[in-house]
Design a protein around this motif. Structure first.
Motif, PDB file in Angstrom:
ATOM      1  N   ALA A  50      41.751  37.497  28.432  1.00  0.00           N
ATOM      2  CA  ALA A  50      40.588  36.667  28.721  1.00  0.00           C
ATOM      3  C   ALA A  50      40.039  37.021  30.089  1.00  0.00           C
ATOM      4  CB  ALA A  50      40.951  35.183  28.669  1.00  0.00           C
ATOM      5  N   ILE A  51      38.754  36.741  30.272  1.00  0.00           N
ATOM      6  CA  ILE A  51      38.096  37.001  31.536  1.00  0.00           C
ATOM      7  C   ILE A  51      37.127  35.868  31.832  1.00  0.00           C
ATOM      8  CG2 ILE A  51      36.273  38.405  30.474  1.00  0.00           C
ATOM      9  CD1 ILE A  51      36.502  40.245  33.006  1.00  0.00           C
ATOM     10  N   SER A  52      37.081  35.453  33.081  1.00  0.00           N
ATOM     11  CA  SER A  52      36.219  34.348  33.477  1.00  0.00           C
ATOM     12  C   SER A  52      34.751  34.749  33.429  1.00  0.00           C
ATOM     13  CB  SER A  52      36.586  33.875  34.881  1.00  0.00           C
ATOM     14  OG  SER A  52      36.456  34.919  35.834  1.00  0.00           O
ATOM     15  N   TRP A  53      33.878  33.766  33.535  1.00  0.00           N
ATOM     16  CA  TRP A  53      32.457  34.013  33.287  1.00  0.00           C
ATOM     17  C   TRP A  53      31.818  35.033  34.217  1.00  0.00           C
ATOM     18  CZ3 TRP A  53      30.341  28.331  34.155  1.00  0.00           C
ATOM     19  CH2 TRP A  53      30.617  27.936  35.478  1.00  0.00           C
ATOM     20  N   SER A  54      32.332  35.185  35.411  1.00  0.00           N
ATOM     21  CA  SER A  54      31.795  36.175  36.333  1.00  0.00           C
ATOM     22  C   SER A  54      32.645  37.441  36.404  1.00  0.00           C
ATOM     23  CB  SER A  54      31.664  35.577  37.726  1.00  0.00           C
ATOM     24  OG  SER A  54      32.936  35.257  38.255  1.00  0.00           O
ATOM     25  N   GLY A  55      33.773  37.447  35.721  1.00  0.00           N
ATOM     26  CA  GLY A  55      34.666  38.583  35.766  1.00  0.00           C
ATOM     27  C   GLY A  55      35.656  38.562  36.913  1.00  0.00           C
ATOM     28  N   GLY A  56      35.697  37.477  37.676  1.00  0.00           N
ATOM     29  CA  GLY A  56      36.544  37.430  38.844  1.00  0.00           C
ATOM     30  C   GLY A  56      38.016  37.195  38.568  1.00  0.00           C
ATOM     31  N   ASN A  57      38.339  36.680  37.394  1.00  0.00           N
ATOM     32  CA  ASN A  57      39.722  36.400  37.039  1.00  0.00           C
ATOM     33  C   ASN A  57      39.989  36.824  35.610  1.00  0.00           C
ATOM     34  OD1 ASN A  57      41.136  34.787  39.321  1.00  0.00           O
ATOM     35  ND2 ASN A  57      39.102  33.872  39.171  1.00  0.00           N
ATOM     36  N   THR A  58      41.220  37.263  35.366  1.00  0.00           N
ATOM     37  CA  THR A  58      41.636  37.692  34.043  1.00  0.00           C
ATOM     38  C   THR A  58      43.005  37.137  33.710  1.00  0.00           C
ATOM     39  OG1 THR A  58      42.579  39.745  34.918  1.00  0.00           O
ATOM     40  CG2 THR A  58      40.297  39.827  34.150  1.00  0.00           C
ATOM     41  N   ASP A  59      43.326  37.150  32.424  1.00  0.00           N
ATOM     42  CA  ASP A  59      44.633  36.735  31.953  1.00  0.00           C
ATOM     43  C   ASP A  59      44.993  37.598  30.748  1.00  0.00           C
ATOM     44  OD1 ASP A  59      46.981  35.206  31.946  1.00  0.00           O
ATOM     45  OD2 ASP A  59      46.159  33.786  30.498  1.00  0.00           O
ATOM     46  N   TYR A  60      46.292  37.869  30.578  1.00  0.00           N
ATOM     47  CA  TYR A  60      46.750  38.746  29.512  1.00  0.00           C
ATOM     48  C   TYR A  60      47.981  38.186  28.831  1.00  0.00           C
ATOM     49  CZ  TYR A  60      43.856  42.266  31.826  1.00  0.00           C
ATOM     50  OH  TYR A  60      42.804  42.956  32.384  1.00  0.00           O
ATOM     51  N   ALA A  61      48.101  38.489  27.553  1.00  0.00           N
ATOM     52  CA  ALA A  61      49.353  38.239  26.870  1.00  0.00           C
ATOM     53  C   ALA A  61      50.431  39.147  27.454  1.00  0.00           C
ATOM     54  CB  ALA A  61      49.202  38.506  25.376  1.00  0.00           C
ATOM     55  N   SER A  62      51.654  38.651  27.503  1.00  0.00           N
ATOM     56  CA  SER A  62      52.727  39.432  28.102  1.00  0.00           C
ATOM     57  C   SER A  62      52.942  40.765  27.396  1.00  0.00           C
ATOM     58  CB  SER A  62      54.028  38.628  28.107  1.00  0.00           C
ATOM     59  OG  SER A  62      54.421  38.280  26.792  1.00  0.00           O
ATOM     60  N   SER A  63      52.650  40.822  26.112  1.00  0.00           N
ATOM     61  CA  SER A  63      52.873  42.029  25.335  1.00  0.00           C
ATOM     62  C   SER A  63      51.928  43.175  25.693  1.00  0.00           C
ATOM     63  CB  SER A  63      52.750  41.726  23.840  1.00  0.00           C
ATOM     64  OG  SER A  63      51.468  41.210  23.539  1.00  0.00           O
ATOM     65  N   VAL A  64      50.835  42.875  26.396  1.00  0.00           N
ATOM     66  CA  VAL A  64      49.856  43.916  26.708  1.00  0.00           C
ATOM     67  C   VAL A  64      49.683  44.140  28.199  1.00  0.00           C
ATOM     68  CG1 VAL A  64      48.642  43.394  24.567  1.00  0.00           C
ATOM     69  CG2 VAL A  64      47.801  42.428  26.727  1.00  0.00           C
ATOM     70  N   VAL A  65      50.359  43.364  29.030  1.00  0.00           N
ATOM     71  CA  VAL A  65      50.237  43.527  30.474  1.00  0.00           C
ATOM     72  C   VAL A  65      50.612  44.949  30.884  1.00  0.00           C
ATOM     73  CG1 VAL A  65      51.235  42.848  32.701  1.00  0.00           C
ATOM     74  CG2 VAL A  65      50.562  41.102  31.044  1.00  0.00           C
ATOM     75  N   GLY A  66      49.771  45.546  31.701  1.00  0.00           N
ATOM     76  CA  GLY A  66      50.009  46.906  32.160  1.00  0.00           C
ATOM     77  C   GLY A  66      49.467  47.971  31.246  1.00  0.00           C
ATOM     78  N   ARG A  67      49.065  47.591  30.041  1.00  0.00           N
ATOM     79  CA  ARG A  67      48.520  48.557  29.081  1.00  0.00           C
ATOM     80  C   ARG A  67      47.057  48.301  28.756  1.00  0.00           C
ATOM     81  NH1 ARG A  67      50.323  48.810  24.057  1.00  0.00           N
ATOM     82  NH2 ARG A  67      50.953  46.601  23.964  1.00  0.00           N
TER      83      ARG A  67
END
Length: 124
Positions: A50-67
């Motif tokens: 996910a990414i915030s409306w301005s792109g300033g913050n993101t979040d990832y599922a643990s299975s895809v972090v780093g990839r």
């Protein structure tokens, strides 16, 4: 009221890369947080990034972090998912989703609009 169209899926070998795109229309893109979800056959739809409306913050599922890397270009009304080091278990239909407001939600029911999905198949 908001339309989302995914593209960029395809068939790749394990270890390869793809970049998915999601083009939005019908609403002001920059007022919506964006997310990527995926669904494999016989499984529930699951959160990817996910990414915030301005792109300033993101979040990832643990299975895809780093990839995987999510990004957005508000001037183009488009959100992207760069997928590197792909694994066979990444095989799924990938969906783009939008929510009015800041964003970063990880649940399906937090999102207001959905695309039709694009197939990603990773072979071994």
């Amino acid at each position: 009221q908001m339309q989302l169209v995914e593209s960029g899926g395809g068939l790749v070998q394990a270890g390869g890369s793809l970049r998915l795109s999601c083009a939005a229309s019908g609403r002001t893109f920059s007022t919506h947080g964006m997310g990527w979800f995926r669904q494999a056959p016989g499984k529930e739809r699951e959160f990817v990034a996910a990414i915030s409306w301005s792109g300033g913050n993101t979040d990832y599922a643990s299975s895809v972090v780093g990839r995987f890397t999510i990004s957005r270009d508000n001037a183009k009304d488009t959100v992207y998912l760069q997928m590197d080091s792909l694994k066979p278990e990444d095989t799924a239909v990938y969906y783009c989703a939008a929510v009015f407001g800041y964003g970063l939600g990880s649940r399906v029911d937090e999102y207001d609009f959905w695309g039709q999905g694009t197939q990603v198949t990773v072979s071994s």
